[in-house]
Enzyme design. Structure first.
Site, PDB file in Angstrom:
ATOM      1  N   GLY A  12       4.559  -4.790  -0.884  1.00 24.83           N
ATOM      2  CA  GLY A  12       3.877  -4.306  -2.120  1.00 24.83           C
ATOM      3  C   GLY A  12       5.512  -3.903  -3.225  1.00 24.83           C
ATOM      4  N   ARG A  26      23.307 -12.692 -10.560  1.00 21.94           N
ATOM      5  CA  ARG A  26      24.448 -12.157 -11.113  1.00 21.94           C
ATOM      6  C   ARG A  26      25.606 -12.407 -10.710  1.00 21.94           C
ATOM      7  NH1 ARG A  26      22.864 -10.415 -16.669  1.00 21.94           N
ATOM      8  NH2 ARG A  26      21.100 -11.852 -17.663  1.00 21.94           N
ATOM      9  N   ARG A  73       1.754 -10.997   0.755  1.00 23.81           N
ATOM     10  CA  ARG A  73       1.929 -10.347   2.164  1.00 23.81           C
ATOM     11  C   ARG A  73       2.055 -11.405   2.417  1.00 23.81           C
ATOM     12  NH1 ARG A  73      -0.228  -5.040   0.224  1.00 23.81           N
ATOM     13  NH2 ARG A  73       1.808  -3.519   0.870  1.00 23.81           N
ATOM     14  N   GLY A 103      10.170  -4.358   2.749  1.00 23.71           N
ATOM     15  CA  GLY A 103       9.761  -2.986   3.470  1.00 23.71           C
ATOM     16  C   GLY A 103      10.296  -3.086   5.029  1.00 23.71           C
ATOM     17  N   ASP A 104      10.223  -2.287   5.759  1.00 23.41           N
ATOM     18  CA  ASP A 104      10.011  -2.851   7.604  1.00 23.41           C
ATOM     19  C   ASP A 104       9.752  -4.122   7.773  1.00 23.41           C
ATOM     20  OD1 ASP A 104      11.795  -0.656   7.743  1.00 23.41           O
ATOM     21  OD2 ASP A 104       9.699   0.813   8.506  1.00 23.41           O
ATOM     22  N   THR A 126      10.507  -0.213  -1.850  1.00 17.50           N
ATOM     23  CA  THR A 126       8.980   0.304  -1.673  1.00 17.50           C
ATOM     24  C   THR A 126       9.265   2.133  -1.828  1.00 17.50           C
ATOM     25  OG1 THR A 126       7.276   1.785  -0.381  1.00 17.50           O
ATOM     26  CG2 THR A 126      10.134   0.889   0.376  1.00 17.50           C
ATOM     27  N   ILE A 127       8.164   1.859  -3.077  1.00  9.10           N
ATOM     28  CA  ILE A 127       8.109   2.977  -3.741  1.00  9.10           C
ATOM     29  C   ILE A 127       8.030   4.758  -2.566  1.00  9.10           C
ATOM     30  CG2 ILE A 127       6.664   2.797  -6.169  1.00  9.10           C
ATOM     31  CD1 ILE A 127       4.467   3.963  -4.765  1.00  9.10           C
ATOM     32  N   ASP A 128       7.893   4.664  -1.787  1.00  9.37           N
ATOM     33  CA  ASP A 128       7.258   5.709  -0.302  1.00  9.37           C
ATOM     34  C   ASP A 128       8.580   6.113   0.363  1.00  9.37           C
ATOM     35  OD1 ASP A 128       4.437   3.925  -1.005  1.00  9.37           O
ATOM     36  OD2 ASP A 128       4.726   3.243   0.939  1.00  9.37           O
ATOM     37  N   ASP A 130      10.153   5.485   2.872  1.00  9.87           N
ATOM     38  CA  ASP A 130       9.550   5.810   4.603  1.00  9.87           C
ATOM     39  C   ASP A 130      10.484   4.677   5.270  1.00  9.87           C
ATOM     40  OD1 ASP A 130       8.383   3.170   4.083  1.00  9.87           O
ATOM     41  OD2 ASP A 130       6.661   3.435   4.339  1.00  9.87           O
ATOM     42  N   GLY A 171       2.280   6.948  -0.460  1.00 10.28           N
ATOM     43  CA  GLY A 171       2.908   6.793   0.243  1.00 10.28           C
ATOM     44  C   GLY A 171       2.694   6.304   1.439  1.00 10.28           C
ATOM     45  N   ARG A 172       1.673   5.765   2.127  1.00  9.29           N
ATOM     46  CA  ARG A 172       1.128   4.604   3.174  1.00  9.29           C
ATOM     47  C   ARG A 172       1.213   6.243   4.349  1.00  9.29           C
ATOM     48  NH1 ARG A 172       1.718  -0.138   4.052  1.00  9.29           N
ATOM     49  NH2 ARG A 172       2.313  -0.850   2.566  1.00  9.29           N
ATOM     50  N   ALA A 187       3.030  22.500  -7.420  1.00  4.57           N
ATOM     51  CA  ALA A 187       1.598  22.661  -6.728  1.00  4.57           C
ATOM     52  C   ALA A 187       1.488  24.067  -5.990  1.00  4.57           C
ATOM     53  CB  ALA A 187       1.724  21.445  -5.674  1.00  4.57           C
ATOM     54  N   GLU A 223      -1.964  10.368   0.467  1.00  5.69           N
ATOM     55  CA  GLU A 223      -2.292   9.457   1.226  1.00  5.69           C
ATOM     56  C   GLU A 223      -2.542   9.009   2.489  1.00  5.69           C
ATOM     57  OE1 GLU A 223      -2.706   5.204   0.507  1.00  5.69           O
ATOM     58  OE2 GLU A 223      -0.378   5.578  -0.248  1.00  5.69           O
ATOM     59  N   ARG A 253       2.298   2.148  -8.787  1.00  3.27           N
ATOM     60  CA  ARG A 253       3.729   1.458  -8.729  1.00  3.27           C
ATOM     61  C   ARG A 253       3.873   0.338  -9.981  1.00  3.27           C
ATOM     62  NH1 ARG A 253       1.459  -1.044  -4.127  1.00  3.27           N
ATOM     63  NH2 ARG A 253       1.178  -3.266  -4.604  1.00  3.27           N
TER      64      ARG A 253
HETATM   65  P1  ADP Z   1       6.182  -3.848   3.860  1.00  2.00           P
HETATM   66  O1  ADP Z   1       7.824  -5.528   3.599  1.00  2.00           O
HETATM   67  O2  ADP Z   1       6.770  -3.620   2.626  1.00  2.00           O
HETATM   68  O3  ADP Z   1       7.230  -3.722   4.643  1.00  2.00           O
HETATM   69  P2  ADP Z   1       4.376  -5.417   5.032  1.00  2.00           P
HETATM   70  O4  ADP Z   1       4.827  -4.644   6.046  1.00  2.00           O
HETATM   71  O5  ADP Z   1       3.145  -6.112   4.562  1.00  2.00           O
HETATM   72  O6  ADP Z   1       4.927  -4.721   3.881  1.00  2.00           O
HETATM   73  O7  ADP Z   1       5.044  -6.133   5.348  1.00  2.00           O
HETATM   74  C1  ADP Z   1       5.838  -7.621   4.140  1.00  2.00           C
HETATM   75  C2  ADP Z   1       5.771  -9.271   4.690  1.00  2.00           C
HETATM   76  O8  ADP Z   1       6.594  -9.075   5.997  1.00  2.00           O
HETATM   77  C3  ADP Z   1       4.492  -9.505   5.685  1.00  2.00           C
HETATM   78  O9  ADP Z   1       3.486 -10.387   5.226  1.00  2.00           O
HETATM   79  C4  ADP Z   1       5.441 -10.698   7.098  1.00  2.00           C
HETATM   80  O10 ADP Z   1       5.279 -11.875   5.477  1.00  2.00           O
HETATM   81  C5  ADP Z   1       6.574 -10.040   7.037  1.00  2.00           C
HETATM   82  N1  ADP Z   1       6.631  -9.592   8.388  1.00  2.00           N
HETATM   83  C6  ADP Z   1       5.621  -8.363   8.746  1.00  2.00           C
HETATM   84  N2  ADP Z   1       5.879  -8.309   9.707  1.00  2.00           N
HETATM   85  C7  ADP Z   1       6.898  -9.509  10.401  1.00  2.00           C
HETATM   86  C8  ADP Z   1       7.065  -9.459  11.806  1.00  2.00           C
HETATM   87  N3  ADP Z   1       6.858  -8.711  12.882  1.00  2.00           N
HETATM   88  N4  ADP Z   1       7.816 -10.759  11.923  1.00  2.00           N
HETATM   89  C9  ADP Z   1       8.042 -10.932  10.968  1.00  2.00           C
HETATM   90  N5  ADP Z   1       7.823 -11.316   9.788  1.00  2.00           N
HETATM   91  C10 ADP Z   1       6.595 -10.116   9.059  1.00  2.00           C
HETATM   92  O1  F6P Z   2       4.222   0.910   0.305  1.00  2.00           O
HETATM   93  C1  F6P Z   2       3.986   1.223  -1.088  1.00  2.00           C
HETATM   94  C2  F6P Z   2       2.860   0.723  -1.308  1.00  2.00           C
HETATM   95  O2  F6P Z   2       1.948   1.125  -2.687  1.00  2.00           O
HETATM   96  C3  F6P Z   2       1.659   2.041  -0.746  1.00  2.00           C
HETATM   97  O3  F6P Z   2       2.250   3.795  -1.034  1.00  2.00           O
HETATM   98  C4  F6P Z   2       0.329   2.008  -0.228  1.00  2.00           C
HETATM   99  O4  F6P Z   2      -0.712   2.999   0.817  1.00  2.00           O
HETATM  100  C5  F6P Z   2       0.445   0.473   0.038  1.00  2.00           C
HETATM  101  O5  F6P Z   2       1.251   0.386  -0.544  1.00  2.00           O
HETATM  102  C6  F6P Z   2      -0.823  -0.282  -0.856  1.00  2.00           C
HETATM  103  O6  F6P Z   2      -1.291  -1.333  -1.234  1.00  2.00           O
HETATM  104  P1  F6P Z   2      -1.499  -2.442  -1.995  1.00  2.00           P
HETATM  105  O7  F6P Z   2      -1.126  -2.786  -2.279  1.00  2.00           O
HETATM  106  O8  F6P Z   2      -1.851  -3.158  -1.163  1.00  2.00           O
HETATM  107  O9  F6P Z   2      -2.979  -1.792  -2.009  1.00  2.00           O
END
Ligand code: ADP
Ligand code: F6P
Length: 320
Positions: A12, A26, A73, A103-104, A126-128, A130, A171-172, A187, A223, A253
């Site tokens: 994201g 740069r 992705r 992200g992760d 990531t905005i989350d 997390d 926030g996933r 709130a 969410e 976002r």
């Molecule tokens: P984020 O990076 O925000 O956690 P995703 O979980 O959608 O988002 O992962 C982003 C991309 O990272 C995936 O579409 C894929 O290309 C790669 N990725 C995710 N998990 C794995 C993994 N276990 N091994 C290798 N690449 C991965």
């Molecule tokens: O990880 C960022 C995020 O905006 C989460 O907060 C949300 O759950 C998800 O991505 C939404 O993903 P998408 O852009 O695929 O709708």
């Protein structure tokens, strides 16, 4: 010593990613490296969708939301053969390293490429907020400020109509945005995946404080709780107070990054290049005790992050 590096954004998008791309580009150019922007995450690496970058390629982007490199992705990147194709592409393009902003999930791809001999550095985008290895992720502050502004506007109409507004924030699976934004907007309750919640107690508080003159209510729901409609209907039924739900969604976002996001993205981007310059890969850049640091990707992925229990408790002790 890296001579040519790539930078990509994956998963994201998040406000501040452009500031990170700018800093990477740069800093690397200044250190005498060549830089390519890889478009649409790992897809662009596999398809060779890359652009040569110079200092002007990143002019005028620090204040822009989204990512000029696009993001995507690439589910097939979990497969070893596909990762090997990615490694081969890096060799073909003469890339000595890649900065992966995401992200992760994106870090797992970066770890895989590092293991195949292409040093990669992950930057948390990531905005989350997390990502466990870091106190802060690029985009978090902007998203929270956007959510806060939106909820302030929602409060105006909730007040005029004597209503209760239930606002779902992103926030996933995490409630960091929810708890901080909830505290910032005053709130009456925040419902997050990390803590048990009791709708009956919230409803009773609403009924009691209505008797003492309170006319409208704001309840923030993360969410990840996955029950916004149910919570809205239940609180209406329990209290008799007219209730409306708003899902803020992707508005969180977008937008121009805040000072905090721009500055931290710049610091992290610079740090990533310093690592690649030394031929170091398989690290995530993060923030620890308010300082920029780096950590092994596997270690980063195995960490857990505490929830903000103190803030949660303070919020409930100052609500109603
Ligand atoms: P984020 O990076 O925000 O956690 P995703 O979980 O959608 O988002 O992962 C982003 C991309 O990272 C995936 O579409 C894929 O290309 C790669 N990725 C995710 N998990 C794995 C993994 N276990 N091994 C290798 N690449 C991965
Ligand atoms: O990880 C960022 C995020 O905006 C989460 O907060 C949300 O759950 C998800 O991505 C939404 O993903 P998408 O852009 O695929 O709708």
């Amino acid at each position: 010593m890296a001579k040519k590096i790539g930078v990509l954004t994956s998963g994201g998008d998040a406000p501040g990613m452009n500031a990170a791309v700018r800093a990477v580009c740069r800093a690397a150019l200044r250190k005498g490296m060549d830089v390519v922007g890889i478009r649409r995450g790992y897809n662009g690496l596999l398809n060779g969708e890359v652009v040569e970058m110079n200092a002007r390629s990143v002019s005028g982007i620090i204040q822009r939301g989204g990512t000029i490199l696009y993001t995507a992705r690439c589910p097939e990147f979990v497969n070893k053969e596909v990762q090997e194709q990615g490694r081969d592409k890096c060799i073909e393009m003469g890339l000595d390293g890649i900065v992966v902003i995401g992200g992760d999930g994106s870090f797992k791809g970066a770890a895989a490429l590092s293991a195949l001999g292409i040093p990669c550095i992950g930057l948390p985008g990531t905005i989350d907020n997390d990502i466990s290895c870091t106190e802060y992720t690029i985009g978090y502050d902007t998203a929270m400020n956007t959510a806060m502004e939106m909820i302030d506007k929602i409060r105006d109409t909730a007040q005029s109509h004597d209503r209760c507004s239930i606002v779902e924030v992103m926030g996933r699976n995490a409630g960091y945005i929810a708890i901080n934004v909830g505290a910032a907007v005053g709130a009456e309750a925040v419902i997050t995946p990390e803590r048990e919640y009791d709708l009956e107690a919230i409803a009773n508080n609403m009924i009691q404080t209505k008797r003492s003159g309170k006319t409208h209510f704001i309840i923030v729901v993360a969410e990840g709780v996955g029950k916004t409609d149910y919570i809205t209907k239940t609180l209406h039924d329990m209290t008799g107070i007219e209730t409306r739900a708003t899902i803020l969604g992707h508005v969180q976002r977008g937008g121009s990054p805040t000072v905090r996001d721009r500055v931290i993205a710049t610091q992290m981007g610079y740090h990533a290049v310093e690592l690649l310059e030394q031929g170091i890969g398989n690290r995530v850049v993060g923030m620890k005790d308010s300082k920029i640091y780096d950590v092994d990707i596997q270690e980063a992925l195995s960490m857990t992050k505490p929830f903000e229990d103190d803030l949660y408790d303070i919020l409930y002790k100052t609500a109603f």
